[in-house]
Design an enzyme around this catalytic site. Structure first.
Site, PDB file in Angstrom:
ATOM      1  N   SER A 128      -6.198   8.377 -56.866  1.00  0.00           N
ATOM      2  CA  SER A 128      -6.690   9.731 -57.154  1.00  0.00           C
ATOM      3  C   SER A 128      -7.973  10.072 -56.401  1.00  0.00           C
ATOM      4  O   SER A 128      -8.318  11.250 -56.274  1.00  0.00           O
ATOM      5  CB  SER A 128      -6.917   9.915 -58.657  1.00  0.00           C
TER       6      SER A 128
ATOM      7  N   LYS B 230     -13.436  10.270 -61.552  1.00  0.00           N
ATOM      8  CA  LYS B 230     -13.248  11.613 -60.998  1.00  0.00           C
ATOM      9  C   LYS B 230     -14.613  12.253 -60.725  1.00  0.00           C
ATOM     10  O   LYS B 230     -15.636  11.813 -61.232  1.00  0.00           O
ATOM     11  CB  LYS B 230     -12.491  12.511 -61.994  1.00  0.00           C
TER      12      LYS B 230
END
Length: 210
Positions: free
Chosen positions: A131, A169
């Site tokens: 990711s 993230k």
């Protein structure tokens, strides 16, 4: 340390080990699985006993809020390991050119991770997944994480989402919600209520093993 039963000692040691290796406390389900217990009521009982003996502290309004309280002088294993790594020096032999050759250094210096981390409390996590690949953080990499509980918008953080797992993230606050943004065009951002996200730390470095 106060007197503990064998089972209380095993649970306390499990909580210490889990927290040190993950950087956050386990859920009751993870405690039950890790301890081989079939009943969450038993987990609650032992946690309550450890809390009453001053070895744990909990915030009943948050998930994964068990804080292990350690006797004075007992250093966290992760912090002890980080201190050992930080003081272990590696020889710095100079720069390497991607273009024309450059002169080698005859008197090498020594560089330690402490030069990068300073006095911060830092732990290491291994990345699983792709990711964050556009940040050149890929599956199998190790990230150096400064343990903090707040971060500025746009920083890469280790975030714990309520009733879910931790995730790596970029964080952005958007009114009453938080956007956890992956750095991969194939993946969608995670949007959750602001109160359901806990920042566990921010990334300050990446290590890769070839």
């Amino acid at each position: 340390m106060v007197a503990l039963t064998r089972r209380q000692r095993e649970m306390y040691d499990f909580l210490c080990s889990f927290t040190d290796s993950h950087g956050y406390s386990p859920s009751f389900e993870e405690i039950a699985e890790g301890m081989g217990l079939s009943s969450l009521a038993t987990v609650h009982k032992h946690i309550g006993n450890l809390e009453s003996k001053g070895l744990l502290k909990r915030d009943y309004n948050r998930a994964r809020s068990i804080e292990v309280l350690r006797p004075k002088g007992q250093l966290k294993k992760s912090m002890a390991a980080a201190a050992a790594v930080a003081t272990a020096g590696l020889p710095f032999l100079g720069r390497i050119a991607a273009g024309q050759p450059i002169e080698a250094i005859e008197n090498p210096e020594t560089i330690s991770l402490g030069d990068f981390t300073g006095s911060k409390e830092v732990f290491v996590l291994q990345v699983s997944g792709e990711s964050m690949q556009d940040e050149h953080i890929v599956d199998g990499d190790y990230v150096l994480v400064e343990r903090i509980n707040t971060a500025r918008d746009g920083e890469i953080v280790v975030a714990l989402v309520e009733n879910s797992d931790t995730t790596l993230k970029r964080i952005y606050r958007e009114g009453e919600t938080v956007r956890l943004q992956p750095s991969n065009a194939k993946m969608q951002p995670i949007r959750v209520p602001a109160g359901s996200v806990q920042v566990q730390g921010r990334v300050i470095g990446v290590l890769r093993k070839y």
